[in-house]
Design an enzyme around this catalytic site. Structure first.
Site, PDB file in Angstrom:
ATOM      1  N   HIS A 242       0.834  -1.202   0.000  1.00  0.00           N
ATOM      2  CA  HIS A 242       0.000   0.000   0.000  1.00  0.00           C
ATOM      3  C   HIS A 242       0.877   1.264   0.000  1.00  0.00           C
ATOM      4  O   HIS A 242       0.744   2.134  -0.864  1.00  0.00           O
ATOM      5  CB  HIS A 242      -0.897  -0.026   1.239  1.00  0.00           C
ATOM      6  CG  HIS A 242      -1.768   1.177   1.392  1.00  0.00           C
ATOM      7  ND1 HIS A 242      -3.099   1.160   1.079  1.00  0.00           N
ATOM      8  CD2 HIS A 242      -1.495   2.436   1.809  1.00  0.00           C
ATOM      9  CE1 HIS A 242      -3.610   2.375   1.287  1.00  0.00           C
ATOM     10  NE2 HIS A 242      -2.664   3.158   1.743  1.00  0.00           N
ATOM     11  N   GLU A 243       1.795   1.316   0.952  1.00  0.00           N
ATOM     12  CA  GLU A 243       2.651   2.499   1.051  1.00  0.00           C
ATOM     13  C   GLU A 243       3.552   2.620  -0.173  1.00  0.00           C
ATOM     14  O   GLU A 243       3.880   3.721  -0.606  1.00  0.00           O
ATOM     15  CB  GLU A 243       3.466   2.472   2.348  1.00  0.00           C
ATOM     16  CG  GLU A 243       2.629   2.440   3.641  1.00  0.00           C
ATOM     17  CD  GLU A 243       1.562   3.529   3.725  1.00  0.00           C
ATOM     18  OE1 GLU A 243       1.722   4.581   3.077  1.00  0.00           O
ATOM     19  OE2 GLU A 243       0.545   3.321   4.418  1.00  0.00           O
TER      20      GLU A 243
ATOM     21  N   HIS B 277       1.877   4.633  -2.799  1.00  0.00           N
ATOM     22  CA  HIS B 277       2.046   6.076  -2.561  1.00  0.00           C
ATOM     23  C   HIS B 277       3.440   6.524  -3.019  1.00  0.00           C
ATOM     24  O   HIS B 277       3.612   7.566  -3.645  1.00  0.00           O
ATOM     25  CB  HIS B 277       1.902   6.395  -1.079  1.00  0.00           C
ATOM     26  CG  HIS B 277       0.488   6.331  -0.568  1.00  0.00           C
ATOM     27  ND1 HIS B 277      -0.519   7.082  -1.110  1.00  0.00           N
ATOM     28  CD2 HIS B 277      -0.072   5.616   0.448  1.00  0.00           C
ATOM     29  CE1 HIS B 277      -1.658   6.842  -0.438  1.00  0.00           C
ATOM     30  NE2 HIS B 277      -1.412   5.947   0.501  1.00  0.00           N
TER      31      HIS B 277
ATOM     32  N   GLU C  14      -4.564   7.811  -2.924  1.00  0.00           N
ATOM     33  CA  GLU C  14      -5.058   6.558  -2.346  1.00  0.00           C
ATOM     34  C   GLU C  14      -5.466   5.586  -3.447  1.00  0.00           C
ATOM     35  O   GLU C  14      -5.392   4.376  -3.270  1.00  0.00           O
ATOM     36  CB  GLU C  14      -6.220   6.863  -1.395  1.00  0.00           C
ATOM     37  CG  GLU C  14      -6.580   5.748  -0.455  1.00  0.00           C
ATOM     38  CD  GLU C  14      -5.493   5.397   0.572  1.00  0.00           C
ATOM     39  OE1 GLU C  14      -4.498   6.145   0.702  1.00  0.00           O
ATOM     40  OE2 GLU C  14      -5.640   4.360   1.228  1.00  0.00           O
TER      41      GLU C  14
END
Ligand code: ZN
Length: 495
Positions: free
Chosen positions: A261-262, A265, A291
């Site tokens: 997830h990170e 980003h 996101e």
């Protein structure tokens, strides 16, 4: 080059340096700083915020922007130059309305609230956090009072994260999700034992495995870091200085999904055109678009069968004790397991948006005063029962789980669900243009996907509004249908 433009760019570069220094202090606060540093750190961050804000909202910046009107009009809308002037003007007009003292007070209050929230969460003691929540709410009300052109007060907060998006627009998307997702969750909830859980996953092996995955996504050791923290986040100190943080669990691999997830980003920030470095355009369009990328890499890639066709044999070799008796199909079912749970960041794809909708509604009620902060814990638990059919055992698993309200980030949560919705819209477009992605994932190849996203989205940084950006990528406005289609199709193959 025009002298006024060169002057503006130099001033914005210095402000950007202050903001990135602030980002480094905030990263350090959560990754390395001993707890005793929090008082002085709050002052340091407030000072940097105040200097950056005062410098930016000055008359001088306004005069330069005035002088650049024809310069902007003479250049293409999507050029770096016209975009920098246009976006800076909007930022400046907004910043001018907020007194520097209020800005500094808001950041000081957040820095001081964070360690109190952490202690309150640790001991599940909502009363400890309550006065700071009240103060943060009051500061947001004063912030809203600085503006006069909005339909609903919450629009002002939302606009900071999702420029040009209104509360009414978000509400319409969420109403649609609520209607379709609550029954979807009820129909897809799994019973029985989830494969590959509550087994030993040694931490160092997890870390090594994660780096293998992230490197295939685009993590480069020369310009990225991965560190453990309490609440995972990604921070960019420069296009080639990307900081990811994650947390590890000894009994499961949830940390891997937080890391993917990170990384999403990070890929967005790393993909911004180098021509925008040291300008206010050197970051993602908005939190919702941001996101969409973390969720895309975490879920649409990281929970897909083709991804695991490549990685599962490697995973089983890394954790033979935990996964020796688990087959690929069981593992795929496990990482897509639908089961209502109290914690948002650990929620599955089907239940996640409901956690967000609950917060979006409560934030508006808190601001309006129709919900008293003192009743929050009770109301939270009652809503969880309504939306997800479960009640948190304590406030640590309930109202105290997220750091956002301590950090003053009211209005932020909705961008998580918008991101899910947008990720599926973008994915439908990608699938129509790159038909053999699954075959590439099965070979551990993600470069073509990353290049497509860089070309269409990442490189533009913050040149466009979220609506303009989405229109350019998918040819239309935000639309929950692709997400509901994606979820419906996936859940049908799993149950
Ligand atoms: Zn995220």
């Amino acid at each position: 080059m025009d002298a006024a433009y060169a002057d503006l760019k130099e001033r914005l570069g210095e402000i950007h340096d202050l903001q990135k220094t602030r980002a480094l202090l905030a990263w350090d606060q959560q990754v390395l700083m001993p707890p005793g540093g929090s008082g002085v750190r709050a002052e340091q961050i407030a000072t940097l915020d105040r200097i950056a804000h005062t410098t930016f909202s000055s008359d001088e910046i306004g005069r330069l922007l005035d002088r650049l009107e024809s310069f902007e009009a003479d250049r293409p809308y999507d050029s770096d130059e016209a975009s920098l002037v246009r976006v800076t003007r909007l930022d400046w007009e907004k910043a001018r309305r907020v007194p520097a003292e209020l800005r500094a007070e808001m950041s000081r209050a957040s820095s001081l609230a964070l360690p109190v929230w952490a202690a309150a969460r640790q001991t599940s003691n909502f009363a400890l956090f309550l006065p700071l929540l009240r103060e943060n709410l009051e500061l947001r009300r004063r912030y809203i009072d600085c503006f006069d052109t909005y339909d609903e007060p919450y629009d002002v907060l939302l606009d900071d994260y999702e420029r040009g998006t209104t509360t009414a627009e978000v509400r319409a998307v969420f109403e649609r999700l609520k209607v379709d997702q609550v029954p979807l969750v009820a129909g897809a909830t799994r019973e029985g034992e989830r494969p590959g859980r509550d087994r030993p996953f040694p931490l160092e092996a997890q870390r090594q495995f994660e780096l293998q995955v992230l490197e295939r996504f685009g993590f480069e050791r020369a310009s990225w870091r991965l560190d453990p923290t309490v609440h995972p986040f990604a921070s960019s100190l420069g296009t080639d200085d990307i900081r990811l943080t994650t947390r590890y669990h000894e009994q499961n691999l949830d940390g891997l999904f937080a890391s993917m997830h990170e990384c999403g980003h990070g890929l967005y920030e790393h993909g911004v055109s180098r021509s925008l470095e040291r300008t206010p355009l050197a970051r993602g369009t908005s939190l919702g678009l941001h996101e969409s990328q973390s969720r895309l890499w975490e879920n649409l890639v990281g929970r897909s069968l083709s991804f695991w066709r490549f990685f599962f044999p490697r995973l089983r070799d890394t954790f033979p004790e935990a996964l020796g008796d688990v087959e690929l199909e069981d593992w795929y079912a496990s990482v897509n397991w639908v089961q209502p749970s109290p914690i948002r960041v650990e929620a599955d794809e089907a239940t996640y948006n409901l956690h967000v909708i609950l917060r979006f509604e409560l934030e508006q009620e808190l601001l309006a005063g129709s919900v008293e902060p003192a009743e929050l814990s009770e109301i939270w638990n009652a809503r969880m029962l309504d939306y997800l059919g479960i009640e948190p055992a304590n406030d640590r698993l309930g109202v105290l789980q997220d750091m956002h309200w301590a950090g003053g980030h009211i209005g932020y949560f909705s961008t998580y669900a918008l991101g899910n919705v947008i990720s599926a819209q973008i994915w439908e477009r990608i699938a129509s243009e790159l038909p053999d992605l699954d075959a590439q994932f099965e070979q551990g190849e993600f470069g073509e996907l990353r290049d497509w996203l860089t070309e269409r989205l990442y490189r533009h940084g913050r040149k466009f509004t979220p609506k303009e950006m989405l229109e350019r990528i998918v040819g239309g406005p935000i639309d929950p249908d692709p997400y509901l289609r994606y979820l419906g199709t996936k859940l049908a193959t799993l149950t």
